[in-house]
Each structure stands twice: as C-alpha cells, then as structure tokens.
Scaffold this active site. Structure first.
Site, PDB file in Angstrom:
ATOM      1  N   ASP A   1       0.693  -1.044  -0.148  1.00 49.13           N
ATOM      2  CA  ASP A   1       0.107  -0.057  -0.061  1.00 49.13           C
ATOM      3  C   ASP A   1       0.899   1.214  -0.146  1.00 49.13           C
ATOM      4  OD1 ASP A   1      -2.280  -1.557   0.111  1.00 49.13           O
ATOM      5  OD2 ASP A   1      -2.500  -1.556   2.480  1.00 49.13           O
TER       6      ASP A   1
ATOM      7  N   ASP B   1      -7.184  -0.958  -4.472  1.00 50.47           N
ATOM      8  CA  ASP B   1      -8.348  -0.871  -3.609  1.00 50.47           C
ATOM      9  C   ASP B   1      -9.095   0.277  -4.214  1.00 50.47           C
ATOM     10  OD1 ASP B   1      -7.026  -2.604  -1.633  1.00 50.47           O
ATOM     11  OD2 ASP B   1      -5.755  -1.075  -0.741  1.00 50.47           O
TER      12      ASP B   1
END
Length: 164
Positions: free
Chosen positions: A124, A140
C-alpha cells in the site's frame, strides 16, 4: 467479430492495463518510498507512504499465517464468480454500465491477489491526509470505485433502461 468475443477482448485488455498500472505503482512505491518519510502529493489531502499490509482491509487478520491462505482462496472464489457473472450479462449496450464496474473490481482483486500470493503481503502507498484512514493502493481504488459504481448503475441507470 461477435459481440461476445468483443466483450471478452475489452475485459481482457482493460483488466491487463489496470493490473499493469497497479503493479507498476506498487513496484515504484517499494523502490522509492520504502524507508523514507511520507511524501505529500496534494497538500492536506493525499500523500504517499509505503506500507506492507499482511491482513485484509484496515489490516484485519494481519499477522496470522493462515489468514493469507484463507484470504487468497476467498478472493479466487470471488474472481471466479465475477467472471461467470460477466459472461452472463446480456450483450445489449445498456448493460455496459454493469460490465465496467466488474472490470474494475476484477482488476483490483487480481492486483492485490498477485501481491498476496507472491509476497505474502499487499503493498500500500496512498493515504488521505485530511482524515485518519488506512493506507491503500490503486487496486483498492479500483475495487471501491467498481463496487460503488456497480450499485449506482444497478439501482439508477440499468433499472431506468429496462423500463424504456
């Protein structure tokens, strides 16, 4: 060329491009952000910070060896269901509103699945600076955007087309 083949070509190319973008950003973030202080992209709104998530959304189930396998299996089952659903969508033009969100959800799911299977974590790098929120990645964004737009399209757009 039949409409069915065209639909699958669009699906395959779109998913490939989206996964490519996601993986490129993850590779870039790992190479350029790991071990560095967070960077601001848009002051007070969006920043970059590298983080490896061993769990699912918001790090839930992180740190458990078994969770990687369970999450991967669940994600694979969801991907299979999405492909079956995509195949069953009628080929009329009005249903493209449903195909686009499925492409986004599938690409995002596969992008994170690739990380989970190959690395054991999901990389991330994006964070909202205006709120204390989880760090996330482009995959995401694809999944959330796909889910929200799918709901909106199904409730308001495709439903209206069906009445006409």
């Amino acid at each position: 060329m039949s409409k069915r083949i065209s639909a699958w070509i669009i699906f395959t190319v779109s998913v490939g491009v989206l996964i490519g973008l996601d993986l490129w950003l993850k590779i870039w973030a790992e190479a350029n952000l790991q071990g560095t202080p967070p960077r601001v992209l848009i002051d007070g709104f969006l920043g970059l910070r590298y983080f490896e998530n061993s769990g699912m959304a918001f790090g839930m189930l992180g740190g458990h060896d078994w969770s990687q396998w369970v999450l991967s299996i669940v994600k694979i089952v969801i991907m299979i269901v999405l492909v079956i659903y995509y195949h069953k969508i009628p080929l009329e033009r009005k249903y493209w509103f449903t195909r686009i969100p499925l492409i986004l959800i599938f690409a995002g799911g596969v992008g994170n699945l690739i990380d989970r299977i190959t690395l054991g974590v999901v990389r991330d790098m994006l964070e909202f600076l205006f709120v204390n929120f989880a760090i996330f990645n482009l995959a995401d964004v694809f999944v959330v955007t796909g889910c929200i737009s799918w709901i909106v399209f199904e409730l308001f757009i495709v439903k209206d087309f069906a009445r006409k």
